[in-house]
Scaffold this active site. Sequence first.
Site, PDB file in Angstrom:
ATOM      1  N   SER A 147       0.898  -1.079  -0.021  1.00 40.02           N
ATOM      2  CA  SER A 147       0.120  -0.145   0.038  1.00 40.02           C
ATOM      3  C   SER A 147       0.885   1.320   0.250  1.00 40.02           C
ATOM      4  O   SER A 147       1.852   1.327  -0.549  1.00 40.02           O
ATOM      5  CB  SER A 147      -1.030   0.037   1.213  1.00 40.02           C
ATOM      6  OG  SER A 147      -1.547   1.120   1.241  1.00 40.02           O
ATOM      7  N   TYR A 161      -4.587   7.622  -7.036  1.00 39.51           N
ATOM      8  CA  TYR A 161      -3.424   6.388  -6.206  1.00 39.51           C
ATOM      9  C   TYR A 161      -4.073   6.613  -4.738  1.00 39.51           C
ATOM     10  O   TYR A 161      -3.752   5.354  -4.241  1.00 39.51           O
ATOM     11  CB  TYR A 161      -2.202   7.350  -6.456  1.00 39.51           C
ATOM     12  CG  TYR A 161      -1.080   6.757  -5.763  1.00 39.51           C
ATOM     13  CD1 TYR A 161      -0.392   5.302  -6.489  1.00 39.51           C
ATOM     14  CD2 TYR A 161      -0.742   6.899  -4.576  1.00 39.51           C
ATOM     15  CE1 TYR A 161       0.522   4.879  -5.891  1.00 39.51           C
ATOM     16  CE2 TYR A 161       0.436   6.342  -3.968  1.00 39.51           C
ATOM     17  CZ  TYR A 161       1.188   5.199  -4.652  1.00 39.51           C
ATOM     18  OH  TYR A 161       2.296   4.438  -4.169  1.00 39.51           O
ATOM     19  N   LYS A 165      -4.666   3.066  -2.981  1.00 35.57           N
ATOM     20  CA  LYS A 165      -3.894   2.522  -1.689  1.00 35.57           C
ATOM     21  C   LYS A 165      -4.659   2.104  -0.806  1.00 35.57           C
ATOM     22  O   LYS A 165      -4.439   1.366   0.276  1.00 35.57           O
ATOM     23  CB  LYS A 165      -2.735   3.275  -1.619  1.00 35.57           C
ATOM     24  CG  LYS A 165      -1.706   3.297  -2.854  1.00 35.57           C
ATOM     25  CD  LYS A 165      -1.262   1.885  -3.094  1.00 35.57           C
ATOM     26  CE  LYS A 165      -0.090   1.732  -4.220  1.00 35.57           C
ATOM     27  NZ  LYS A 165       0.506   0.322  -4.354  1.00 35.57           N
TER      28      LYS A 165
HETATM   29  N1  LIG Z   1       8.328   4.915  -4.347  1.00 34.84           N
HETATM   30  C1  LIG Z   1       7.751   5.418  -3.529  1.00 34.84           C
HETATM   31  O1  LIG Z   1       7.841   6.366  -2.894  1.00 34.84           O
HETATM   32  C2  LIG Z   1       6.230   4.394  -2.979  1.00 34.84           C
HETATM   33  C3  LIG Z   1       5.761   5.114  -1.778  1.00 34.84           C
HETATM   34  C4  LIG Z   1       4.669   4.121  -1.196  1.00 34.84           C
HETATM   35  C5  LIG Z   1       4.333   3.153  -1.989  1.00 34.84           C
HETATM   36  N2  LIG Z   1       4.955   2.657  -3.113  1.00 34.84           N
HETATM   37  C6  LIG Z   1       4.307   1.443  -4.039  1.00 34.84           C
HETATM   38  O2  LIG Z   1       5.449   0.740  -4.132  1.00 34.84           O
HETATM   39  C7  LIG Z   1       5.265  -0.262  -5.194  1.00 34.84           C
HETATM   40  C8  LIG Z   1       6.429  -0.604  -6.029  1.00 34.84           C
HETATM   41  O3  LIG Z   1       6.787   1.012  -6.707  1.00 34.84           O
HETATM   42  P1  LIG Z   1       8.268   1.476  -6.932  1.00 34.84           P
HETATM   43  O4  LIG Z   1       8.358   2.722  -6.239  1.00 34.84           O
HETATM   44  O5  LIG Z   1       9.386   0.342  -6.690  1.00 34.84           O
HETATM   45  O6  LIG Z   1       8.047   1.883  -8.511  1.00 34.84           O
HETATM   46  P2  LIG Z   1       8.831   1.291  -9.769  1.00 34.84           P
HETATM   47  O7  LIG Z   1       8.251   2.069 -10.612  1.00 34.84           O
HETATM   48  O8  LIG Z   1      10.521   1.463  -9.569  1.00 34.84           O
HETATM   49  O9  LIG Z   1       8.314  -0.263  -9.799  1.00 34.84           O
HETATM   50  C9  LIG Z   1       6.956  -0.583 -10.062  1.00 34.84           C
HETATM   51  C10 LIG Z   1       7.325  -2.043 -11.017  1.00 34.84           C
HETATM   52  O10 LIG Z   1       5.935  -2.559 -11.143  1.00 34.84           O
HETATM   53  C11 LIG Z   1       5.877  -2.935 -12.336  1.00 34.84           C
HETATM   54  N3  LIG Z   1       4.421  -2.895 -13.096  1.00 34.84           N
HETATM   55  C12 LIG Z   1       3.659  -1.681 -13.240  1.00 34.84           C
HETATM   56  N4  LIG Z   1       2.631  -2.087 -13.813  1.00 34.84           N
HETATM   57  C13 LIG Z   1       2.640  -3.640 -13.837  1.00 34.84           C
HETATM   58  C14 LIG Z   1       1.545  -4.493 -14.190  1.00 34.84           C
HETATM   59  N5  LIG Z   1       0.357  -4.122 -14.788  1.00 34.84           N
HETATM   60  N6  LIG Z   1       2.025  -5.975 -14.097  1.00 34.84           N
HETATM   61  C15 LIG Z   1       3.044  -6.134 -13.419  1.00 34.84           C
HETATM   62  N7  LIG Z   1       4.092  -5.270 -13.181  1.00 34.84           N
HETATM   63  C16 LIG Z   1       3.872  -3.964 -13.211  1.00 34.84           C
HETATM   64  C17 LIG Z   1       6.648  -1.911 -13.297  1.00 34.84           C
HETATM   65  O11 LIG Z   1       7.308  -2.372 -14.574  1.00 34.84           O
HETATM   66  C18 LIG Z   1       8.024  -1.817 -12.175  1.00 34.84           C
HETATM   67  O12 LIG Z   1       9.081  -2.648 -12.457  1.00 34.84           O
HETATM   68  C19 LIG Z   1       3.952   0.291  -5.819  1.00 34.84           C
HETATM   69  O13 LIG Z   1       2.870  -0.169  -5.617  1.00 34.84           O
HETATM   70  C20 LIG Z   1       3.916   1.668  -5.316  1.00 34.84           C
HETATM   71  O14 LIG Z   1       2.767   2.085  -5.676  1.00 34.84           O
HETATM   72  C21 LIG Z   1       6.093   3.341  -3.500  1.00 34.84           C
END
Ligand SMILES: NC(=O)c1ccc[n+]([C@@H]2O[C@H](COP(=O)([O-])OP(=O)(O)OC[C@H]3O[C@@H](n4cnc5c(N)ncnc54)[C@H](O)[C@@H]3O)[C@@H](O)[C@H]2O)c1
Length: 255
Positions: A147, A161, A165
């Site tokens: 989340s 978003y 979440k």
């Molecule tokens: N980076 C942040 O600050 C942050 C904060 C809170 C939550 N998140 C959450 O963490 C998770 C990972 O994000 P991240 O920051 O590593 O981003 P990121 O963009 O580096 O990684 C996301 C990955 O998900 C893959 N992806 C996207 N759509 C997809 C689909 N339909 N099927 C399969 N794979 C798919 C992408 O190709 C990518 O490799 C996400 O759910 C994001 O919402 C991130």
Amino acid sequence: MAGLVEGKVALITGAGSGIGRATALEFARQGARVVAADIVSETAAETAQLIQAEGGEAASVLVDVTDEAAVAAMVDFTVAEYGRLDCAHNNAGILGPLSDIANYPREEFDRVLAVNVTGVWLCLQAEVRQMLKQDAPDGGHTIVNTSSVAGLVSNQAIPAYTVSKHAVIGLTTSAAQSYGRQGIRVNAVCPALIETAMSMPFQVDPDKPSTTRVRQAIDRNGQPEEVAALVVWLSSAASSFVTGTPVRVDGGALA
Ligand SMILES: NC(=O)c1ccc[n+]([C@@H]2O[C@H](COP(=O)([O-])OP(=O)(O)OC[C@H]3O[C@@H](n4cnc5c(N)ncnc54)[C@H](O)[C@@H]3O)[C@@H](O)[C@H]2O)c1
């Protein structure tokens, strides 16, 4: 010393980048055999190669988490490769555009919910179906959904978003209640800003102090490895009485 998830089989979505890649690597370092799944097959394969280069066991698979058949095939691939599924990290997600509600494009809203909510739902469903067929390992079967702090409080820059979440926490608590008696624990992690490709628009530039940013107790961007450590702990027997819980990993942003 045995790792936290020694001998377990872990499946991670969104494993080609950021938090998912860090989690895949940490699962392997803590003794798991890993399946790295992503919509970008090259980056998922790279993650598996990084694990293998460290002496771990890993395979990769292409998946679009919005595609029910592909999600079922991803779980089948895991079982074909390693015989079972013990730990899942439903982590694939997208941010969507930065826009207020009034101007938010309908198709973008649908896309964010399709990946972040329907995607987690489909993965959870396929994973639970497999886990129910197996004997539970030490500490139970585990599912950890990614989340966000935006699952707990609003972020007006990214309303779809935020909706998505919050829904991930609903999926987490519902699944935890439904399957606790059958040995499946389901938790969520709620990161604040973590330095990955996704968070580029929000990252803190230490040379340009922001006057608008809420100060965190730990006043810096988080690192993917700091989320990975929590996910693996929630997937281990060390957290055996923890389920249905959104756990913040936010440097005290919401403290
Ligand atoms: N980076 C942040 O600050 C942050 C904060 C809170 C939550 N998140 C959450 O963490 C998770 C990972 O994000 P991240 O920051 O590593 O981003 P990121 O963009 O580096 O990684 C996301 C990955 O998900 C893959 N992806 C996207 N759509 C997809 C689909 N339909 N099927 C399969 N794979 C798919 C992408 O190709 C990518 O490799 C996400 O759910 C994001 O919402 C991130």
